[in-house]
Design a protein around this motif. Sequence first.
Motif, PDB file in Angstrom:
ATOM      1  N   CYS A   1     -50.708 -59.213 -26.103  1.00 30.70           N
ATOM      2  CA  CYS A   1     -49.672 -59.271 -27.129  1.00 30.70           C
ATOM      3  C   CYS A   1     -48.295 -58.988 -26.521  1.00 30.70           C
ATOM      4  O   CYS A   1     -48.179 -58.375 -25.454  1.00 30.70           O
ATOM      5  CB  CYS A   1     -49.983 -58.278 -28.237  1.00 30.70           C
ATOM      6  N   ASN A   2     -47.295 -59.397 -27.296  1.00 30.85           N
ATOM      7  CA  ASN A   2     -45.926 -59.437 -26.806  1.00 30.85           C
ATOM      8  C   ASN A   2     -45.173 -58.138 -27.168  1.00 30.85           C
ATOM      9  O   ASN A   2     -44.373 -58.126 -28.086  1.00 30.85           O
ATOM     10  CB  ASN A   2     -45.274 -60.671 -27.459  1.00 30.85           C
TER      11      ASN A   2
ATOM     12  N   CYS B   1     -53.952 -61.827 -27.557  1.00 38.14           N
ATOM     13  CA  CYS B   1     -53.007 -62.030 -28.653  1.00 38.14           C
ATOM     14  C   CYS B   1     -53.529 -63.188 -29.514  1.00 38.14           C
ATOM     15  O   CYS B   1     -53.923 -64.232 -28.981  1.00 38.14           O
ATOM     16  CB  CYS B   1     -51.613 -62.356 -28.116  1.00 38.14           C
ATOM     17  N   ALA B   2     -53.557 -62.985 -30.824  1.00 37.96           N
ATOM     18  CA  ALA B   2     -54.091 -64.024 -31.713  1.00 37.96           C
ATOM     19  C   ALA B   2     -53.041 -65.076 -32.050  1.00 37.96           C
ATOM     20  O   ALA B   2     -53.358 -66.116 -32.631  1.00 37.96           O
ATOM     21  CB  ALA B   2     -54.608 -63.379 -32.993  1.00 37.96           C
TER      22      ALA B   2
ATOM     23  N   TRP C   1     -52.658 -55.587 -32.128  1.00 38.18           N
ATOM     24  CA  TRP C   1     -52.126 -56.608 -33.036  1.00 38.18           C
ATOM     25  C   TRP C   1     -51.077 -56.002 -33.982  1.00 38.18           C
ATOM     26  O   TRP C   1     -50.134 -56.675 -34.379  1.00 38.18           O
ATOM     27  CB  TRP C   1     -53.265 -57.251 -33.844  1.00 38.18           C
TER      28      TRP C   1
ATOM     29  N   CYS D   1     -47.758 -55.977 -32.238  1.00 38.43           N
ATOM     30  CA  CYS D   1     -47.276 -57.258 -31.703  1.00 38.43           C
ATOM     31  C   CYS D   1     -46.459 -58.001 -32.771  1.00 38.43           C
ATOM     32  O   CYS D   1     -46.989 -58.345 -33.836  1.00 38.43           O
ATOM     33  CB  CYS D   1     -48.468 -58.102 -31.280  1.00 38.43           C
TER      34      CYS D   1
ATOM     35  N   CYS E   1     -48.145 -61.369 -33.663  1.00 44.08           N
ATOM     36  CA  CYS E   1     -49.354 -61.255 -34.500  1.00 44.08           C
ATOM     37  C   CYS E   1     -48.962 -60.871 -35.926  1.00 44.08           C
ATOM     38  O   CYS E   1     -49.583 -61.331 -36.895  1.00 44.08           O
ATOM     39  CB  CYS E   1     -50.336 -60.241 -33.906  1.00 44.08           C
TER      40      CYS E   1
HETATM   41 ZN    ZN Z   1     -50.171 -60.640 -30.516  1.00 46.85          ZN
END
Ligand code: ZN
Length: 718
Positions: A268-269, A287-288, A325, A328, A331
Amino acid sequence: MRKIIITLAVSLCFVAASAQFIPQPLTVNHSDGEFTITDRSALVYDSDVREAALYMLNYIPFKQILSSQKALKGDIQLSVNRLMESEQYRLTITPDNITIIGGGYGGVFNGIQTLMQLLPPKVYQKSAKLPITLPCCTIEDNPQYSYRGFMLDVARTWISADRVKRYIDLMAHLKLNKLHFHLTDDEGWRIEIKSHPELAQIGGFRGGDSPVFPRYAKFDEKWGGYYTQQELKDIVAYASQRNIEVIPEIDMPGHSKALRAIYPHILCNYTPDHTITNGLEIRNVWCAAKESNYALIDDIIREVSQIFTSPYIHIGGDEVNMEQWKQCPDCQRLKADKELQNEKQIEDYFIARTTQILARYNRKPAVWNEAIEGGTLAKSTRVYGWASIRKCLNATAKGYPTIVMPGDHFYFDMKQSPSEAGHNWAAIFDAKKVLSFNLEAQGFTPTHLKSVAGIESSFFSEIFIAHNPESNHYLDYMLFPRLCAMAEVTWCAKPRSWEQFYTTLKQSHYARMDAMGVTYRLETPTVNYSNGTITASTADGSTLYYTDTRTGRGGKYSKPIVTDAPYAYEFHSKRGCGQSKMTGTSHYFEQLKPTVTVTSSIPCAAKTPISNAAKYTNAIARTTRAGKAGDWVEYRFTEPLKCRQIEAQTGHIHLRRCHFLNGYVEVSHDGKQFTRVADLTDGGATIHPTAPIHALRIVATSRTDAENQVVFQSLKIK
Ligand code: ZN
Ligand code: ACM
């Protein structure tokens, strides 16, 4: 009276015969006469079951093997009758022939396994000699469940393709028919992906110069391995010949540290707080929201689908750390855009996207039980219920086709008794408890039962790496005879009682496992102490050995031991390749629990305070950051402690994890001055004090392992 004698004779005969098999067939009927397999006997087979005939030839030295011929007197015939159920079979031995008729390939293969259990154990060494004479009988059989599985985790501890094939052989002998192959996890990526070769080439090895951190043991070396696609195709073909479908698992979106170590961009970012981890990255969740992640998954699934023939690919879904998540922004934007209720529904989204990719390659998804919690998972998804029986009930109540494998009966990485190696989070249990498993007794109603797709046992291999993973000994010991009991539970509508099953082990199956070279676990010897004398015994014909732990001397136990030190004697028994656990009198297991105050240089989390390490229970203390050189934990006794032995260990109770990697133990006899007495190995040391101790300290000389916490536990004092 005569009638009683005849009835008795018949029933004794039946007991003897039924004491022969694991799992127990549906019906075994003996008849007069016998059949002899000789040098002149031909193996005659329907072309559909050629592979099964070739398999049989590995074990029985037929001089002739013929396709689609009518069997002559003296021959063995394998044939298919499609009117029967696919895994059903009938094995008939008459004075003229042996015939195995199966509903399909699996049925014939199952019949071959039953026939092998009628032959001398040497057959498993591929060294049985003809002629072999067998009494006449008819055996009718059909399994209770069409899914009889075993999951092998080769991600935490890798074993070679040849060793995987050995376990496939051992499964086949028990008529287990699904190998769930746990190929990826935080600790390793074991499958070659040609479009991304670094996944296996780098992710297959941890420690040393690998970006994948060492974990659970072997902290000072680069260790691991992976399977090439060709090796995996060979495994699939090998298993298929043995009526076993291999279901690969690529564990996502959590459990992905090994992959993330190579492709950090899947994370994730956001920038996490690395100060609490000594600068180490510990995130492990895809990361989704990144489209590039689904492109990578497509590459992986495409290749997985070219290797494995199972209609299912297991895509994990367990133990996802949703915090990642939550933090993020991408997300969170995805959650808002798609109107997802919570992070669990982000997992649903991830699984739905991955399911679309699977469909592109004509594969169906299988997931762990957590994946149903978001509430929108497609009802056709196969669910593996691992965390508890309640989770299995929940999945079946919702109508998901469910593989039942609750840890407290089927996780064979659990300890078999309190003093043995293994995990204990689900339960401590042996083969007897496995055999007692009964769905109705666990609360399954006919509605739940409709959704039970099968039963699976498993071996997660975190601990295996600390027990000489180059040898099969530990894994064999953990699996056998628990896997035998599991085979009985999955095959039989009415599994036998433990007494009947144990009789079969002793009379027949231990000898078979000896021939297979399986280092199985024997039942624990009985050891008692009274009137100054230790007596020991076993019920399985094994030989007892003892050791005086004070001197290291011992030998075969042949007579009671007169001693005033019952705590000092250790016993175990051996029979063939089998071995019992180490045991002793109740004094041998006794631990001292002196009042102690524990402190540490690292603060502990409120829910898991440092006082937990003073309780002499399984409670643990967790710190709020990783450790570094100079950190310590101190145990200060209220009264000076006189004892024979202290085991001082950092980290989780059963795992080498969250522990001091390097360091030492120091003790104080006056409460002020400390003397260094032992270096740490895997976070712990055992000392033998010669004078009373006021305090003991475990001191780190380097950073701790790749975690964001250190775990402290109670001392083990004898
Ligand atoms: Zn993410
Ligand atoms: C599991 O044991 N996390 C499936």
